[in-house]
Each structure stands twice: as structure tokens, then as C-alpha cells.
Design an enzyme around this catalytic site. Structure first.
Site, PDB file in Angstrom:
ATOM      1  N   HIS A 175      10.847   2.486  -4.145  1.00 49.98           N
ATOM      2  CA  HIS A 175       9.391   2.339  -4.159  1.00 49.98           C
ATOM      3  C   HIS A 175       8.768   2.934  -2.895  1.00 49.98           C
ATOM      4  CE1 HIS A 175       5.532   0.985  -5.511  1.00 49.98           C
ATOM      5  NE2 HIS A 175       5.280   0.722  -4.236  1.00 49.98           N
ATOM      6  N   HIS A 183       2.190   2.805   4.667  1.00 49.12           N
ATOM      7  CA  HIS A 183       1.008   3.609   4.358  1.00 49.12           C
ATOM      8  C   HIS A 183       0.301   4.130   5.611  1.00 49.12           C
ATOM      9  CE1 HIS A 183       1.345   3.108   0.167  1.00 49.12           C
ATOM     10  NE2 HIS A 183       1.317   1.794   0.232  1.00 49.12           N
ATOM     11  N   ASP A 232       5.723   5.609  -2.695  1.00 52.18           N
ATOM     12  CA  ASP A 232       4.533   5.508  -1.838  1.00 52.18           C
ATOM     13  C   ASP A 232       4.372   6.758  -0.969  1.00 52.18           C
ATOM     14  OD1 ASP A 232       3.657   2.995  -2.673  1.00 52.18           O
ATOM     15  OD2 ASP A 232       4.729   1.927  -1.077  1.00 52.18           O
ATOM     16  N   HIS A 271       0.055   5.146  -6.085  1.00 51.19           N
ATOM     17  CA  HIS A 271       1.005   5.232  -7.203  1.00 51.19           C
ATOM     18  C   HIS A 271       0.521   6.246  -8.243  1.00 51.19           C
ATOM     19  CE1 HIS A 271       2.100   0.801  -6.125  1.00 51.19           C
ATOM     20  NE2 HIS A 271       2.479   1.659  -5.206  1.00 51.19           N
TER      21      HIS A 271
HETATM   22 ZN   LIG Z   1       3.397   1.123  -3.431  1.00 49.14          ZN
END
Ligand SMILES: [Zn+2]
Length: 303
Positions: free
Chosen positions: A233, A260, A237, A77
Site C-alpha cells: 500500500h 504523504h 501511495d 489512490h
Molecule cells: Zn493510501
């Protein structure tokens, strides 16, 4: 000249680590041109970990970096905030292994950077301009970059939950669009997963103050900041994870159900596929044609 930038002065904030629950102090400090973004652990003799794919480590629920047994976690972030407002070079000091989660979004980091101010340096900024497609898929998860004149992100998610079965959004990432449309979007988790995380010693600092928590039929928090806060969001990311290539990317990132692990695997692949991009300065980035002739692209798509 489209120059590299750093922060104008040192600035600090205090928060807690999402997974450790520990209090942590974060400071941003000015750095010279070509320094990049480096994390520095003040509790470990100022050892540094540069924010690059070479130092990727421990990708589970957040993105971690490590070098010489020094680690930093949950970097994404902050990285998204730094690169989106054009901070190319900065020292990020931490007195603990985890970047503070703040409110689960990038908005507090945008505020912090704005308070410090941004300073132009004397060297030009290089961009990584995509000239041929790069893609990976793992089952039904996909991520790809295509030539484009701008940095754009298209993200789609689907979950077996009444509130976010399917969400999709395309956005051209500029400083303004990131600050207004993406930075405030908070991380999210499912109530059914929270207990499992806690049993594994994770999310110890997690609360409704720093994450959207989804129960069986709705969110436990009072309100969402955007109707599609979840997919926003995921864009946040992806922007943060992509920052690990070390240059602002000029291309169209398209991701479906990624996370991720896939974002960061993809960031590594981009650097390996050096035939698919050029390093250019700001003026060239605008002038270079976004698409290569079809005959050049076709053999790549065939395999
Ligand atoms: Zn995040």
C-alpha cells in the site's frame, strides 16, 4: 507512437469520504490531449483543481489539493490507478471535497476505468526521465530517484508492531504489475490512533470495510490480501503522490519510512531539480542511457 490517453466514456461511482464520512459521487469524463488530470467540484460551480504539485495543500494523513479556495482531498489512490493504466487526461468530477475511499485500495478505481475503457489521443506522451539522482531525507525517513530504464519502486517500512516490524519490496511498475500486485493493497491504521483521529473529526467514514486496522497483536479484519499488504500500500501511495509531477516518471524510486508529506515534498523537488531529468517521448525514453558518467554525478552526491 506512444500516445496520450483518456477514458473512452463517462463513468460514475458512489462511495463515502474516509475523513468526512459523507456520501460522494465521483465521475470520470474524457478530456483532450495535454489537459492533464483535473478535479472538478460540481457542488461549487464546476471549479477545477489540476492534479499538480503547484496545488498541493493540507498533507496530513492523505494528499490534498487546493486552488482558489476550492479543495479536494484523499486523491492519491485514484491518481495511482489513473497513471498506472495510462490515463493521462481526465476530468474527475466530485460533488464533495473528498475522493471516496471505496475499499481503501485502488482496485475499485481500476475496475471503474476498465469499465469506461481507455482511448488513444493523437498527441505523443512525454515522460520525465531521471538522468541524475535526486534525494531528500528527514531524520530516518528517506526518498530518492535514480536513473533506470523503467519505472521501479523500492519501498521499506518499519514500525514498532509485531506484524509489520520490517517490510520491503521492489517492483517494476507496469499496468499489469500494478493491477495485480499493488492496486488491491488497502490502507492501514492502528487501533490506538483511531480514537485520536475521531476526536479530531477525522476518519469518520473509516471502518473495517475500507482499512486494515491493527490491534496490539494482529489485524481486526478477517484476512490480509497479501502477507506484505502494508508495504504494497505504501508503494501505491507513492505512485499516486508521484503522479503530481504531471508526467510518467522513468526512474527508480527508493523510499524508506516515507509518507504523504515526504512523497509530495519530493514531487515538488523533482520539478525544481530540472538538471536531473529530461522530458522525452516514449521512443527516446528507451534509447537514452539510464546512467550519466560518474564524473557528472559525483559533485551532486558530495553536497
Ligand atoms: Zn493510501
Amino acid at each position: 507512437m506512444d500516445a496520450q490517453q483518456t477514458v473512452r466514456r463517462q463513468i460514475s461511482c458512489v462511495g463515502i469520504g474516509l475523513h468526512s464520512g459523507n456520501k460522494v459521487q465521483l465521475s470520470l469524463k474524457p478530456a483532450p490531449a495535454d489537459f492533464g488530470i483535473r478535479f472538478r467540484r460540481t457542488d461549487l460551480g464546476n471549479l477545477e483543481v489540476p492534479a499538480t504539485v503547484k496545488n498541493l495543500a493540507g498533507i496530513q494523513l492523505a494528499t490534498g489539493l487546493a486552488r482558489n479556495e476550492v479543495s479536494v482531498e484523499t486523491v492519491e489512490h485514484l491518481l495511482a490507478a489513473l497513471v498506472s493504466v495510462g490515463v493521462d487526461n481526465v476530468i474527475v468530477e466530485l460533488n464533495s471535497p473528498e475522493v471516496p475511499i471505496m475499499d481503501g485500495s485502488a482496485a475499485p478505481f481500476i475496475y471503474l476505468i476498465n469499465e469506461a475503457g481507455v482511448k488513444r489521443l493523437t498527441k505523443p506522451r512525454k515522460y520525465l526521465k531521471i538522468v541524475r539522482p535526486i534525494a531528500i531525507s528527514r531524520g530516518d525517513k528517506r526518498i530518492a530517484l535514480y536513473p533506470s530504464d523503467h519505472f521501479k519502486v523500492t519501498y521499506s517500512i518499519s514500525y514498532d508492531h509485531p506484524l509489520l516490524r520490517h517490510q520491503s519490496r521492489t517492483i517494476r511498475i507496469t499496468e499489469d504489475s500494478f493491477v495485480e500486485e499493488i492496486a488491491p493493497a488497502r490502507t492501514f491504521t492502528f487501533l490506538k490512533d483511531v480514537e485520536m483521529l475521531r476526536q479530531n473529526g477525522l476518519a469518520l467514514g473509516g471502518s473495517l470495510e475500507n482499512a486494515i486496522v491493527l490491534g496490539e497483536t494482529g489485524v481486526l479484519n478477517n484476512a490480509l490480501r497479501f502477507e506484505d499488504e502494508f508495504v504494497r500500500h505504501k508503494i501505491l501511495d507513492a505512485v499516486g503522490d508521484l503522479a503530481l509531477v504531471g508526467y510518467p516518471v522513468v526512474g527508480h524510486l527508493v523510499a524508506h519510512r516515507a509518507g504523504h508529506a515526504l512523497h509530495t515534498e519530493f514531487a515538488s523537488k523533482i520539478l525544481e531539480e530540472s538538471h536531473a531529468w529530461r522530458l522525452v517521448d516514449g521512443v527516446e525514453a528507451a534509447a537514452l542511457p539510464a546512467t550519466m558518467p560518474v564524473k557528472d554525478v559525483a559533485p551532486r552526491l558530495a553536497n
